[in-house]
Design an enzyme around this catalytic site. Structure first.
Site, PDB file in Angstrom:
ATOM      1  N   GLY A  45       0.836  -1.190   0.000  1.00 55.60           N
ATOM      2  CA  GLY A  45       0.000   0.000   0.000  1.00 55.60           C
ATOM      3  C   GLY A  45       0.870   1.239   0.000  1.00 55.60           C
ATOM      4  O   GLY A  45       2.037   1.185   0.398  1.00 55.60           O
ATOM      5  N   GLN A  50       2.741   9.945   1.745  1.00 55.77           N
ATOM      6  CA  GLN A  50       4.036   9.260   1.720  1.00 55.77           C
ATOM      7  C   GLN A  50       4.903   9.661   0.534  1.00 55.77           C
ATOM      8  O   GLN A  50       6.095   9.371   0.505  1.00 55.77           O
ATOM      9  CB  GLN A  50       3.830   7.739   1.689  1.00 55.77           C
ATOM     10  CG  GLN A  50       3.220   7.215   2.975  1.00 55.77           C
ATOM     11  CD  GLN A  50       3.122   5.707   2.939  1.00 55.77           C
ATOM     12  OE1 GLN A  50       2.210   5.152   2.364  1.00 55.77           O
ATOM     13  NE2 GLN A  50       4.082   5.032   3.539  1.00 55.77           N
ATOM     14  N   CYS A  98       5.710  -0.017   7.616  1.00 53.87           N
ATOM     15  CA  CYS A  98       5.323   1.130   6.802  1.00 53.87           C
ATOM     16  C   CYS A  98       6.539   1.598   6.011  1.00 53.87           C
ATOM     17  O   CYS A  98       7.635   1.705   6.566  1.00 53.87           O
ATOM     18  CB  CYS A  98       4.831   2.253   7.717  1.00 53.87           C
ATOM     19  SG  CYS A  98       4.327   3.736   6.831  1.00 53.87           S
ATOM     20  N   HIS A 140      -4.719   0.887   7.380  1.00 56.26           N
ATOM     21  CA  HIS A 140      -3.378   1.468   7.543  1.00 56.26           C
ATOM     22  C   HIS A 140      -3.193   2.652   6.577  1.00 56.26           C
ATOM     23  O   HIS A 140      -2.728   3.727   6.978  1.00 56.26           O
ATOM     24  CB  HIS A 140      -2.311   0.394   7.295  1.00 56.26           C
ATOM     25  CG  HIS A 140      -0.905   0.893   7.360  1.00 56.26           C
ATOM     26  ND1 HIS A 140      -0.009   0.515   8.341  1.00 56.26           N
ATOM     27  CD2 HIS A 140      -0.215   1.760   6.548  1.00 56.26           C
ATOM     28  CE1 HIS A 140       1.148   1.137   8.141  1.00 56.26           C
ATOM     29  NE2 HIS A 140       1.056   1.887   7.049  1.00 56.26           N
ATOM     30  N   GLU A 141      -3.587   2.461   5.311  1.00 59.68           N
ATOM     31  CA  GLU A 141      -3.438   3.541   4.325  1.00 59.68           C
ATOM     32  C   GLU A 141      -4.399   4.694   4.623  1.00 59.68           C
ATOM     33  O   GLU A 141      -4.056   5.863   4.457  1.00 59.68           O
ATOM     34  CB  GLU A 141      -3.658   3.008   2.901  1.00 59.68           C
ATOM     35  CG  GLU A 141      -2.667   1.930   2.469  1.00 59.68           C
ATOM     36  CD  GLU A 141      -1.222   2.292   2.726  1.00 59.68           C
ATOM     37  OE1 GLU A 141      -0.848   3.472   2.562  1.00 59.68           O
ATOM     38  OE2 GLU A 141      -0.456   1.387   3.120  1.00 59.68           O
ATOM     39  N   HIS A 144      -3.067   7.016   7.005  1.00 62.83           N
ATOM     40  CA  HIS A 144      -2.108   7.960   6.407  1.00 62.83           C
ATOM     41  C   HIS A 144      -2.813   9.240   5.927  1.00 62.83           C
ATOM     42  O   HIS A 144      -2.294  10.340   6.118  1.00 62.83           O
ATOM     43  CB  HIS A 144      -1.380   7.331   5.214  1.00 62.83           C
ATOM     44  CG  HIS A 144      -0.162   6.546   5.593  1.00 62.83           C
ATOM     45  ND1 HIS A 144       0.913   7.099   6.260  1.00 62.83           N
ATOM     46  CD2 HIS A 144       0.163   5.249   5.386  1.00 62.83           C
ATOM     47  CE1 HIS A 144       1.836   6.166   6.455  1.00 62.83           C
ATOM     48  NE2 HIS A 144       1.406   5.029   5.937  1.00 62.83           N
TER      49      HIS A 144
HETATM   50 NI    NI Z   1       2.334   3.192   5.958  1.00 63.29          NI
END
Ligand code: NI
Length: 187
Positions: A45, A50, A98, A140-141, A144
Site C-alpha cells: 500500500g 508518503q 510502513c 493502515h493507508e 495515512h
Molecule cells: Ni504506511
C-alpha cells in the site's frame, strides 16, 4: 517515475489530507508513479502523504500476498476521497510495517471488518465491505490520509522501545533500499 518516499518526521505525514478534485493536474501520471514507487519498495500500500502530497489518495495491492497470507481474494485498487463508514468485529492483532518507517514493525490491533466509500481513478463512487488483511491494509493507508501512523497505535512499552530508532529515521540515519526524503537533511 519512482518518487522519493517521505520518512517519519516529515510534517506531511501528520496532516489531514485534502479531497482530490477530478481536475487535479496530472492525476493519471501521479497514480502511475505511485504504483511504480510502491512496487519498487515492495509495499502492499502507498498513500499520497508518503510521496509528499496531502491528498486523499491511496493504493492497495494485496494480490501480491494472496497466497502467502491465504486470502480468499486479493485487491488491487486506487482509493480516492475515501471515507470509512463503519468498522466492526473483534479486534485482532497483526504485525505492521510502513514504507515511511523502515526497519520498524509492530503489532497493531484493528477491527476486522470495514465498510468504506471511495472513488476510483475515474471518480466513480463505490461503497464496499472488506475484511481481514484486505481491511487492515486499507485501514493502515486510510490512517495515512488522516495523518496517523501505525507507530502511534503500538502498545506503550513498544513505543518506548522504538523511540530512538524513530528519531534516527527523522534524521535520515538509516538505510532503505528505496529512495527516501527525510525530515532532517544531512550534510
Ligand atoms: Ni504506511
Amino acid at each position: 517515475m519512482i518518487l522519493p518516499i517521505y520518512g517519519y518526521g516529515q510534517p506531511v505525514l501528520k496532516k489531514l489530507a485534502r479531497q482530490v478534485d477530478p481536475q487535479h493536474p496530472n492525476l493519471k501520471e501521479l497514480i502511475t508513479n505511485m504504483w511504480e514507487t510502491m512496487y519498487n519498495a515492495h509495499g502492499v500500500g502507498l498513500a499520497g502523504p508518503q510521496v509528499g502530497l496531502d491528498l486523499r489518495i491511496f493504493l492497495v495491492d494485496t494480490e501480491q500476498v494472496k497466497d502467502d497470507e491465504k486470502l480468499d481474494i486479493g485487491i488491487k485498487k486506487v482509493f480516492i476521497n475515501a471515507e470509512i463508514l463503519e468498522e466492526e468485529g473483534q479486534p485482532w492483532s497483526y504485525e505492521e510495517g510502513c514504507l515511511s518507517i523502515p526497519d520498524i514493525r509492530g503489532e497493531v490491533e484493528r477491527l476486522p471488518t470495514i465498510r468504506i466509500r471511495y472513488q476510483d481513478e475515474h471518480f466513480t463512487w463505490f461503497e464496499e465491505t472488506y475484511s481481514g488483511l484486505n481491511a487492515r491494509v486499507i485501514q493502515h493507508e486510510y490512517d495515512h490520509i488522516e495523518g496517523v501512523l501505525f507507530t502511534e497505535k503500538l502498545k506503550p512499552l513498544k513505543r518506548r522501545l522504538i523511540k530512538k530508532k524513530l528519531e534516527m529515521i527523522r534524521a535520515g540515519q538509516i538505510q532503505a533500499d528505496y529512495k527516501m526524503r527525510f525530515a532532517i537533511r544531512q550534510g
